[in-house]
Design a protein around this motif. Structure first.
Motif, PDB file in Angstrom:
ATOM      1  N   VAL A  59       0.847  -1.373  -0.079  1.00  0.00           N
ATOM      2  CA  VAL A  59      -0.148   0.077   0.133  1.00  0.00           C
ATOM      3  C   VAL A  59       1.025   1.385   0.022  1.00  0.00           C
ATOM      4  O   VAL A  59       1.846   1.259   0.799  1.00  0.00           O
ATOM      5  N   PRO A  60       0.747   2.185  -1.029  1.00  0.00           N
ATOM      6  CA  PRO A  60       0.991   3.665  -1.045  1.00  0.00           C
ATOM      7  C   PRO A  60       0.769   4.283   0.310  1.00  0.00           C
ATOM      8  O   PRO A  60      -0.393   4.503   0.704  1.00  0.00           O
ATOM      9  N   ILE A  61       1.837   4.911   1.009  1.00  0.00           N
ATOM     10  CA  ILE A  61       1.479   5.899   2.043  1.00  0.00           C
ATOM     11  C   ILE A  61       1.994   7.162   2.001  1.00  0.00           C
ATOM     12  O   ILE A  61       3.109   7.233   1.393  1.00  0.00           O
ATOM     13  N   PRO A  62       1.784   8.174   2.778  1.00  0.00           N
ATOM     14  CA  PRO A  62       2.370   9.651   2.457  1.00  0.00           C
ATOM     15  C   PRO A  62       3.648   9.429   3.022  1.00  0.00           C
ATOM     16  O   PRO A  62       4.084   8.611   3.808  1.00  0.00           O
ATOM     17  N   LEU A  63       4.455  10.566   2.714  1.00  0.00           N
ATOM     18  CA  LEU A  63       5.891  10.465   3.005  1.00  0.00           C
ATOM     19  C   LEU A  63       6.231  10.675   4.626  1.00  0.00           C
ATOM     20  O   LEU A  63       7.381  10.088   4.926  1.00  0.00           O
ATOM     21  N   ASP A  64       5.185  11.351   5.276  1.00  0.00           N
ATOM     22  CA  ASP A  64       5.436  11.658   6.657  1.00  0.00           C
ATOM     23  C   ASP A  64       4.965  10.577   7.374  1.00  0.00           C
ATOM     24  O   ASP A  64       4.460  10.711   8.388  1.00  0.00           O
ATOM     25  N   THR A  65       4.474   9.427   7.011  1.00  0.00           N
ATOM     26  CA  THR A  65       3.958   8.536   7.833  1.00  0.00           C
ATOM     27  C   THR A  65       4.774   8.089   9.035  1.00  0.00           C
ATOM     28  O   THR A  65       5.667   7.505   8.991  1.00  0.00           O
ATOM     29  N   THR A  89      10.273   4.600   4.734  1.00  0.00           N
ATOM     30  CA  THR A  89      11.678   4.987   5.295  1.00  0.00           C
ATOM     31  C   THR A  89      11.452   5.526   6.760  1.00  0.00           C
ATOM     32  O   THR A  89      12.613   5.653   7.477  1.00  0.00           O
ATOM     33  N   THR A  90      10.402   6.358   7.027  1.00  0.00           N
ATOM     34  CA  THR A  90      10.232   7.361   8.346  1.00  0.00           C
ATOM     35  C   THR A  90       9.246   6.494   9.276  1.00  0.00           C
ATOM     36  O   THR A  90       8.864   7.039  10.035  1.00  0.00           O
ATOM     37  N   LEU A  91       8.935   5.337   8.754  1.00  0.00           N
ATOM     38  CA  LEU A  91       7.933   4.645   9.712  1.00  0.00           C
ATOM     39  C   LEU A  91       8.466   4.191  11.260  1.00  0.00           C
ATOM     40  O   LEU A  91       9.594   3.729  11.270  1.00  0.00           O
ATOM     41  N   ALA A  92       7.679   4.753  12.194  1.00  0.00           N
ATOM     42  CA  ALA A  92       8.240   4.438  13.544  1.00  0.00           C
ATOM     43  C   ALA A  92       7.528   3.291  14.047  1.00  0.00           C
ATOM     44  O   ALA A  92       7.777   2.597  15.217  1.00  0.00           O
ATOM     45  N   GLY A  93       6.054   3.215  13.764  1.00  0.00           N
ATOM     46  CA  GLY A  93       5.270   2.155  14.264  1.00  0.00           C
ATOM     47  C   GLY A  93       4.561   1.280  13.114  1.00  0.00           C
ATOM     48  O   GLY A  93       4.045   1.836  12.238  1.00  0.00           O
TER      49      GLY A  93
END
Length: 358
Positions: A59-65, A89-93
């Motif tokens: 699934v494509p997700i926003p850059l600031d997810t 690349t910025t996913l924390a959870g």
């Protein structure tokens, strides 16, 4: 500019909870944006794609997810291609709970360089590849309610740079934990909290080398706890051994390695056996002891001698014993020693009165 030098008004604005809004999202998903800072200059997006079915990935997700929920999608496999794309690349959870996962690719999380929280609970995982989390700075991993039987502690080596790691392995089929090899080239896992409740462990596993502070072995069929069971765990402060299966036995000096232990839970063990107060010798820092639902009563008179720091003992439903120091006559006579005893009572009644002065 250092944070301590920021104007008070700006510090106040930074401390205010962020505003929440929604934004366009992948069909069926919900994207919630939370903004922070002065003039909403910083934003993070939580993406909820739960309950949509296996077709949702990748699934494509926003850059600031910052957080992605892929739970309850009947996913059967997760690999690197499923978790790839600009927003990852910025996913924390990441929440992958309540799926049909039976295996994980060793490189599945290799691109998630900022991942701190991972939920893989309520799946069918039977094995955990080595170095699964080596690329992630994880602080929390939930693997409860799977079908794991043998787990290597080396699998929890993370790119955490010393950050505390909390691991939940409860409600699996674990009968053995494989210790980390002494000459391993990988850094030791930084596990400080480990939940092994309701597995199939018949002996306390070797956890030497882990900086553990909390350990739960509730509901395991432990046969006996004797000297050496907790070797190397001097930093442990909380230990739970509630509702053990079978007829567990506590032998003298079984806890002697736990000099820093502060809380010990032995509740829910009606068949628990021990060989007197010496069983708890070595627990010089213990402050709270839970014996409710056990047959370890009446308490031995020498209990406080072995537990000099003990403050309270739970002995049954709403019944608690507290350490009470009786000073004797006043003025104190030279050479007199205050009497220390355990005073037991109903905590519901004492809650309505002024607490005793210990």
């Amino acid at each position: 500019m250092p944070r301590s030098l920021l104007p008070p008004l700006l510090l106040l604005l930074l401390a205010v909870d962020g505003a929440q809004t929604t934004r366009p999202c992948f069909p069926g998903c919900q994207c919630e944006v939370e903004t922070f800072g002065l003039f909403d200059s910083f934003s993070l997006t939580r993406v909820d794609c739960s309950g949509l079915g296996p077709h949702v990935v990748p699934v494509p997700i926003p850059l600031d997810t910052a957080h992605l929920d892929l739970s309850s999608n009947r996913l059967e496999t997760v690999n690197e291609s499923v978790l790839a794309g600009p927003g990852y690349t910025t996913l924390a959870g990441l929440d992958l709970s309540h799926n049909l996962l039976t295996s994980i690719s060793p490189t599945a999380f290799s691109r998630l360089r900022y991942l701190e929280s991972l939920d893989l609970s309520h799946n069918g995982l039977a094995a955990l590849p080595a170095e699964t989390f080596a690329s992630c700075p994880l602080s929390d991993v939930n693997l409860s309610y799977n079908r794991l039987r043998e787990v290597s502690l080396s699998a929890f080596t993370t790119h955490s740079q010393g950050r505390a790691l909390h691991v939940d392995l409860s409600h699996n089929l674990i009968h053995r934990l494989v210790p980390r090899p002494v000459r391993s080239s990988l850094p030791a896992p930084t596990i400080q909290s480990l939940n092994l409740a309701w597995n199939r462990l018949r002996a306390v596993p070797s956890l030497q080398g882990l900086p553990l502070r909390y350990l739960s072995l509730d509901g395991n069929p432990l046969a006996a706890i004797g000297p050496g069971a907790f070797t190397g765990l001097t930093g442990l402060t909380q230990l739970s051994l509630a509702s053990l299966q079978g007829v567990p036995q506590l032998v003298p000096h079984g806890f002697r390695e736990l000099s820093g232990l502060q809380v010990l839970d032995l509740s829910g063990n009606p068949k628990l056996r021990w060989a007197g107060a010496e069983t708890l010798s070595g627990l010089g820092s213990l402050q709270e002891l839970d014996l409710s639902g056990t047959s370890l009563l009446p308490l031995p008179d020498t209990l406080l001698h072995h537990l000099p720091a003990l403050q309270s003992v739970s002995v049954g439903q709403d019944v608690q014993c507290r350490r009470l120091v009786r000073e004797g006559t006043y003025p104190r006579q030279p050479g007199s020693v205050p009497k220390v005893a355990l005073h037991c009572g109903d905590i519901r009644e004492s809650a309505a009165r002024r607490p005793d002065v210990l």
